[in-house]
Every structure is written in structure tokens, then in C-alpha cells.
Design a protein around this motif. Structure first.
Motif, PDB file in Angstrom:
ATOM      1  N   ALA A   1       4.544 -66.771  39.160  1.00  0.00           N
ATOM      2  CA  ALA A   1       4.614 -66.744  40.607  1.00  0.00           C
ATOM      3  C   ALA A   1       3.267 -67.148  41.185  1.00  0.00           C
ATOM      4  CB  ALA A   1       5.003 -65.345  41.091  1.00  0.00           C
ATOM      5  N   ALA A   2       3.297 -67.589  42.437  1.00  0.00           N
ATOM      6  CA  ALA A   2       2.087 -68.071  43.104  1.00  0.00           C
ATOM      7  C   ALA A   2       1.926 -67.390  44.452  1.00  0.00           C
ATOM      8  CB  ALA A   2       2.152 -69.589  43.288  1.00  0.00           C
ATOM      9  N   THR A   3       0.675 -67.105  44.790  1.00  0.00           N
ATOM     10  CA  THR A   3       0.365 -66.470  46.058  1.00  0.00           C
ATOM     11  C   THR A   3      -0.980 -66.950  46.572  1.00  0.00           C
ATOM     12  OG1 THR A   3      -0.009 -64.342  47.172  1.00  0.00           O
ATOM     13  CG2 THR A   3      -0.676 -64.489  44.870  1.00  0.00           C
ATOM     14  N   ARG A   4      -1.151 -66.876  47.890  1.00  0.00           N
ATOM     15  CA  ARG A   4      -2.457 -67.150  48.495  1.00  0.00           C
ATOM     16  C   ARG A   4      -3.322 -65.890  48.503  1.00  0.00           C
ATOM     17  NH1 ARG A   4      -3.704 -72.614  49.386  1.00  0.00           N
ATOM     18  NH2 ARG A   4      -1.962 -73.684  50.393  1.00  0.00           N
ATOM     19  N   SER A   5      -2.714 -64.747  48.237  1.00  0.00           N
ATOM     20  CA  SER A   5      -3.473 -63.495  48.230  1.00  0.00           C
ATOM     21  C   SER A   5      -4.413 -63.463  47.036  1.00  0.00           C
ATOM     22  CB  SER A   5      -2.518 -62.303  48.188  1.00  0.00           C
ATOM     23  OG  SER A   5      -1.678 -62.292  49.316  1.00  0.00           O
ATOM     24  N   ILE A   6      -5.407 -62.611  47.126  1.00  0.00           N
ATOM     25  CA  ILE A   6      -6.430 -62.520  46.088  1.00  0.00           C
ATOM     26  C   ILE A   6      -6.167 -61.326  45.188  1.00  0.00           C
ATOM     27  CG2 ILE A   6      -8.888 -62.194  45.635  1.00  0.00           C
ATOM     28  CD1 ILE A   6      -9.430 -63.558  48.319  1.00  0.00           C
ATOM     29  N   ALA A   7      -6.054 -61.598  43.876  1.00  0.00           N
ATOM     30  CA  ALA A   7      -5.990 -60.552  42.854  1.00  0.00           C
ATOM     31  C   ALA A   7      -4.965 -59.466  43.160  1.00  0.00           C
ATOM     32  CB  ALA A   7      -7.372 -59.924  42.654  1.00  0.00           C
TER      33      ALA A   7
END
Length: 122
Positions: free
Chosen positions: A96-102
Motif C-alpha cells: 500500500a502507498a500513502t503520503r503520510s509519514i511512517a
């Protein structure tokens, strides 16, 4: 928009290793945090490990020291190396991919692959 396709799953004996790949298409792959999740039959989806755009890795306690996440921003691919596999690792594995960090929260991931089955026999 990011499309994700996992590969590399299969059947392995306990104590063995597998490497999953997740190929991404779309723009700006290198700017995304990539995560791996898994879901076993009858259980909720759980976080396995992730890697930020800078290469920082983070893991759930259940796989720490056995699983390793890496990424190749030239090939737009993220990997999950799984070692010392146990029967309880049997699940469908998703990237999965996200713009959020960690983050390890599934609801914060915007794009998902269809999953790859990993079965560990005892």
C-alpha cells in the motif's frame, strides 16, 4: 493515482524465506511511504512493515528481525524479504502507498494492491 501489483508469494516450509515484490505505476513513487500489510483467514488486516521516501524502515513487533522492507525508486518497486517464516505468517500480503509519514494505520493508506498469498507449512 498509483497502481500497485504484488508478486512473489507461494508455498514455503517453516524456517524458509520468500521475497515479495510490489511494482508501482504512476507518478512520484519515490515521494510515497510504502507499507506491507497482511490478512489471515478470519482475522483483521494487520500492519507488517513500511519504508519512507528516505528509506527509513519500521516494523511490527511480530516480524521485527525476520522481515525486511526495501525499495528501489528507479524501478518503482518495494520489496518484503521474509525470513525464518512461521506457519502463523500465512496470510494474503498487500502493499500500500500513502503520503503520510511512517504510519502503520491502514486507513491512512490511499492505494492498495490486490494481494499475494503466502502459505507457510509446518
Amino acid at each position: 493515482q498509483v497502481q500497485l501489483v504484488e508478486s512473489g508469494g507461494g508455498l514455503v516450509q517453516a524456517g524458509g524465506s520468500l521475497r515479495l515484490s510490489c511494482a508501482a505505476s504512476g507518478r512520484a513513487f519515490s515521494s510515497y511511504t510504502m507499507g506491507w500489510f497482511r490478512q489471515a483467514p478470519g482475522k483483521e488486516r494487520e500492519f507488517v512493515g513500511g519504508i519512507g521516501w528516505s528509506g527509513d524502515e519500521y516494523y511490527s513487533d511480530s516480524v521485527k528481525g525476520r522481515f525486511f522492507v526495501s525499495r528501489d525508486n528507479v524501478k518503482n518497486t518495494v520489496y518484503l524479504q521474509m525470513n525464518s517464516l512461521k506457519p502463523e505468517d500465512t496470510a494474503v500480503y498487500y502493499c500500500a502507498a500513502t503520503r503520510s509519514i511512517a504510519t502503520s494505520r491502514s486507513w491512512q493508506f490511499d492505494y492498495w494492491g490486490r494481494g499475494s498469498q503466502v502459505t507457510v507449512s509446518s
